[in-house]
Design an enzyme around this catalytic site. Structure first.
Site, short mmCIF file in Angstrom:
data_model
loop_
_atom_site.label_atom_id
_atom_site.label_comp_id
_atom_site.label_asym_id
_atom_site.label_seq_id
_atom_site.Cartn_x
_atom_site.Cartn_y
_atom_site.Cartn_z
CG ASP A 191 -1.93 1.15 1.19
OD1 ASP A 191 -1.76 2.08 0.37
OD2 ASP A 191 -2.89 1.12 1.98
CB ILE A 228 -2.73 8.62 9.31
CG1 ILE A 228 -3.26 8.22 7.92
CG2 ILE A 228 -3.17 10.03 9.67
CD1 ILE A 228 -4.79 8.20 7.83
N GLY A 231 -4.63 1.79 8.22
CA GLY A 231 -5.60 1.10 9.05
C GLY A 231 -5.33 -0.39 9.12
#
Length: 286
Positions: free
Chosen positions: A187, A207, A210
């Site tokens: 990713d 960030i 997830g």
């Protein structure tokens, strides 16, 4: 509108041949924080090829994560990555994932839900090898600004943890370089590495993925409540309730159903006064 729900759902599934080896598995495990302490026998099961077992959440990145990434393109889809957030993930494993393998991965848009301010793509990926089905992934992808087209809102499932103290609690530190290492498993969204891109997406700094916190959580459950046996996991689902910043600490609280084969989990960020990270998380096991 960049998303045409009817066309996206009607599109033919997209198939790809994927493969992985022990290095891919080891890199993924290191990306979710395995290997500390480096010589711990329990950690060597994640990092040493001669003892390697595969955490079921590896299914989300096998083949460099083509199932999710490939599902964001195709007929009826024209999506700006700055508007994308991962809303939830489910992995169902049909048998243990081998450390070295090859499979055919088939992805389709199973549904497009209208949440008002956002559209939610439900991407379903199934992988099978010559011996049969290996795993099924289902990803819920929020695309901000694409709702309001008059579609169904979709199901809303909640799995509140028991109203008692957790059976186990694990505090897991997220290294400053965690996202940089995890992204090497496939990713490469710059949201997790590039401060300027993160700012355009509305964050003051990059960030954590997830799916990285998702994998960290499953590892904590396996190591704490399932005797370190990855083969006991049957399915794992979670909703991404908030972001994680590298350098923070995850507080992973677990409630076991005993002989019921079910662990409920809630994950929060310690440094932000218990801000939610993962919610409605359930691990089903033997």
């Amino acid at each position: 509108m960049p998303i045409d729900p009817a066309r996206a759902v009607a599109a033919d599934p997209r198939s790809a041949d994927i493969s992985w080896n022990h290095k891919d598995v080891q890199l993924y495990h290191l990306g979710i924080g395995a290997g500390t302490p480096a010589t711990d026998p329990d950690e060597l099961r994640y990092t040493l090829e001669s003892r390697l077992h595969v955490l079921p959440s590896f299914a989300t990145v096998a083949g460099a994560g083509r199932g999710i990434a490939g599902g964001l393109t195709g007929p009826g889809l024209d999506i700006d990555l700055t508007s994308v957030l991962h809303g939830g993930q489910t992995v169902r494993v049909h048998r243990p994932i081998p450390p070295v393998g090859a499979a055919t991965s088939t992805t389709r848009v199973a549904a497009v839900h209208d949440k008002g301010k956002a559209a939610v793509l439900v991407l379903r990926t199934e992988a099978a090898d010559t011996d049969g089905p290996l795993w099924t992934n289902e990803s819920q992808i929020f695309v901000r600004g694409e709702g309001g087209f008059g579609g169904e809102r979709g199901p809303s499932t909640r799995s509140e943890p028991p109203a008692r103290d957790p059976d186990k609690t694990v505090d897991q530190h997220v290294r400053e370089d965690q996202a940089l290492l995890y992204r090497l498993s496939g990713d490469l969204n710059p949201l997790h590495a590039d401060p300027q891109f993160a700012a355009r997406a509305g964050f003051d700094r990059p960030i954590l993925h997830g799916l990285c916190s998702y994998g960290m959580t499953l590892k904590a459950v396996v190591d704490t409540l399932l005797d370190g046996d990855v083969a006991r996991v049957r399915s794992y689902t979670a909703r991404f309730a908030g972001v994680v910043f590298p350098g923070e600490t995850l507080r992973i609280r677990m409630w076991s159903a005993g002989s019921g084969g079910r662990v409920q989990v809630a994950v929060t960020a310690v440094e932000r006064d218990g801000a939610p990270v993962l919610a409605d998380a359930v691990v089903e096991h033997t």
